[in-house]
Design a protein around this motif. Structure first.
Motif, short mmCIF file in Angstrom:
data_model
loop_
_atom_site.label_atom_id
_atom_site.label_comp_id
_atom_site.label_asym_id
_atom_site.label_seq_id
_atom_site.Cartn_x
_atom_site.Cartn_y
_atom_site.Cartn_z
N LEU A 95 -32.91 20.81 -16.41
CA LEU A 95 -34.02 21.74 -16.31
C LEU A 95 -34.96 21.34 -15.18
N ALA A 96 -35.26 20.06 -15.06
CA ALA A 96 -36.13 19.59 -13.99
C ALA A 96 -35.52 19.89 -12.62
N ASP A 97 -34.21 19.74 -12.49
CA ASP A 97 -33.54 20.07 -11.23
C ASP A 97 -33.66 21.57 -10.93
N TYR A 98 -33.51 22.39 -11.95
CA TYR A 98 -33.63 23.84 -11.80
C TYR A 98 -35.05 24.20 -11.34
N VAL A 99 -36.03 23.58 -11.95
CA VAL A 99 -37.43 23.82 -11.60
C VAL A 99 -37.68 23.47 -10.14
N SER A 100 -37.17 22.33 -9.71
CA SER A 100 -37.35 21.91 -8.32
C SER A 100 -36.66 22.86 -7.35
N ARG A 101 -35.44 23.26 -7.70
CA ARG A 101 -34.64 24.12 -6.81
C ARG A 101 -35.30 25.48 -6.60
N HIS A 102 -35.98 26.00 -7.61
CA HIS A 102 -36.57 27.33 -7.52
C HIS A 102 -38.07 27.31 -7.24
N GLY A 103 -38.63 26.14 -7.00
CA GLY A 103 -40.04 26.07 -6.66
C GLY A 103 -40.97 26.51 -7.77
N ILE A 104 -40.58 26.24 -9.01
CA ILE A 104 -41.38 26.64 -10.16
C ILE A 104 -42.64 25.80 -10.25
N GLU A 105 -43.76 26.44 -10.58
CA GLU A 105 -45.04 25.74 -10.67
C GLU A 105 -45.60 25.67 -12.09
N ILE A 106 -45.30 26.68 -12.92
CA ILE A 106 -45.77 26.69 -14.31
C ILE A 106 -44.59 27.03 -15.22
N LEU A 107 -44.43 26.23 -16.28
CA LEU A 107 -43.43 26.51 -17.29
C LEU A 107 -44.14 26.87 -18.58
N PHE A 108 -43.55 27.80 -19.32
CA PHE A 108 -44.15 28.18 -20.59
C PHE A 108 -43.06 28.74 -21.50
N GLY A 109 -43.39 28.87 -22.76
CA GLY A 109 -42.45 29.46 -23.69
C GLY A 109 -42.87 29.18 -25.12
N VAL A 110 -42.33 29.97 -26.04
CA VAL A 110 -42.65 29.76 -27.44
C VAL A 110 -41.77 28.65 -28.01
N ALA A 111 -42.36 27.88 -28.89
CA ALA A 111 -41.64 26.85 -29.65
C ALA A 111 -42.05 27.03 -31.11
N SER A 112 -41.22 26.54 -32.01
CA SER A 112 -41.35 26.99 -33.39
C SER A 112 -41.48 25.87 -34.40
N PHE A 113 -42.28 26.16 -35.43
CA PHE A 113 -42.26 25.44 -36.69
C PHE A 113 -41.39 26.24 -37.66
N HIS A 114 -40.62 25.56 -38.49
CA HIS A 114 -39.84 26.25 -39.50
C HIS A 114 -40.76 26.74 -40.61
N GLY A 115 -40.56 28.00 -41.01
CA GLY A 115 -41.37 28.57 -42.08
C GLY A 115 -42.46 29.47 -41.56
N ILE A 126 -38.53 11.78 -21.57
CA ILE A 126 -37.88 12.63 -22.56
C ILE A 126 -36.54 12.03 -22.97
N TYR A 127 -36.56 11.52 -24.18
CA TYR A 127 -35.33 11.01 -24.78
C TYR A 127 -35.50 11.25 -26.26
N THR A 128 -35.35 12.53 -26.65
CA THR A 128 -35.93 13.00 -27.89
C THR A 128 -34.89 13.31 -28.95
N LYS A 129 -35.35 13.42 -30.15
CA LYS A 129 -34.50 13.88 -31.25
C LYS A 129 -34.60 15.40 -31.39
N GLY A 130 -34.84 16.09 -30.28
CA GLY A 130 -35.16 17.51 -30.30
C GLY A 130 -34.11 18.35 -30.97
N VAL A 131 -34.61 19.44 -31.60
CA VAL A 131 -33.71 20.35 -32.30
C VAL A 131 -33.81 21.74 -31.71
N THR A 132 -34.93 22.43 -31.89
CA THR A 132 -34.97 23.82 -31.53
C THR A 132 -36.29 24.19 -30.90
N GLY A 133 -36.32 25.39 -30.27
CA GLY A 133 -37.52 25.95 -29.71
C GLY A 133 -37.28 27.36 -29.26
#
Length: 256
Positions: A132-152, A249-256
């Motif tokens: 993702l970081a490589d993609y951001v650099s390649r496309h000149g992205i300046e702001i990232l955003f998005g919804v992430a979720s709690f279950h329930g 970032i070396y996370t136990k990530g699940v979803t978002g």
């Protein structure tokens, strides 16, 4: 995961219908079977989690070649130029993001992040974040955003973690998106002085913690998504700060 099965990871952009369907099958296992989500375009017979935005997004897929080329991780991303063709960003159904769109900065929306159950707690998410970081650099992205979720969908049960995010991680005014008025659910549910900060943070999903470690902030208000059985928040990050801190970032990530 079997310790004898050493993964051989690679990440690529989905480039075929087969790639996309593999991503949607993984999303089905996570978002529908595990988390109880649903939606108008979910195909239960074919076990595909999909929506009307899939055709516009790029899909980063994590492949384990040691497991026959299985897709074991997914991240979908939508640049501002793609959103123009789609007519909107996905998040705009839930959040007013005009403040970002008026900023004149290049935007990238993130979503549908998930890992196969066997790959959580290891290096898999790190590989996705690096891509993702490589993609951001390649496309000149300046702001990232998005919804992430709690279950329930019971915000009172989530009052401590939602309030912690509101009091400690609210986005500065130039980045402060806000839940759409018709669906606005307050995150200011517990006075800051009454927070059990440690207990609250334990209830924050790993992916959201990862965004915060990257320097992310939360928008104002939550969105209760009954179709997906989640309570959503909107995260906003400065891409330069993410680039500086992505190695954390070396996370136990699940979803978002």
């Amino acid at each position: 995961m079997d310790s004898a099965h050493a993964p051989q990871f690679r990440v690529k952009l989905a480039s075929s219908e087969d790639d996309l369907r593999a991503a949607q099958r993984l999303r089905y296992r996570v978002f529908v079977e595990e988390l109880g989500g649903d939606g108008p375009l979910v195909d239960h017979d074919a076990r595909l989690e999909r929506d009307r935005f899939d055709q516009w997004f790029d899909h980063l897929i994590l492949i384990d070649d040691a497991r026959g080329g299985d897709v074991v991780g997914v991240y979908r991303v939508l640049r501002d130029d793609q959103a123009q063709r789609a007519g909107q960003f996905y998040s705009e159904d839930e959040y007013d993001i005009d403040i970002l769109k008026r900023s004149g900065r290049r935007l990238l929306e993130l979503g549908r992040s998930c890992l196969d159950m066997d790959y959580r707690g290891g290096a898999a998410m790190y590989h996705l974040w690096t891509a993702l970081a490589d993609y951001v650099s390649r496309h000149g992205i300046e702001i990232l955003f998005g919804v992430a979720s709690f279950h329930g969908t019971d915000t009172q049960e989530l009052a401590q973690p939602l309030s912690l995010l509101h009091h400690r991680h609210l986005a500065p005014p130039p980045l402060r998106v806000r839940a759409q008025p018709a669906h606005f659910a307050s995150m200011d549910l517990v006075p800051e002085a009454d927070l059990d900060r440690r207990a609250a943070m334990l209830k924050v999903p790993a992916l959201i913690k990862a965004y915060l470690r990257l320097g992310g902030h939360v928008g104002e208000g939550a969105f209760v998504d009954h179709d997906f059985n989640t309570t959503d928040i909107c995260l906003v990050m400065d891409a330069e700060r993410m680039s500086e801190r992505k190695k954390s970032i070396y996370t136990k990530g699940v979803t978002g």
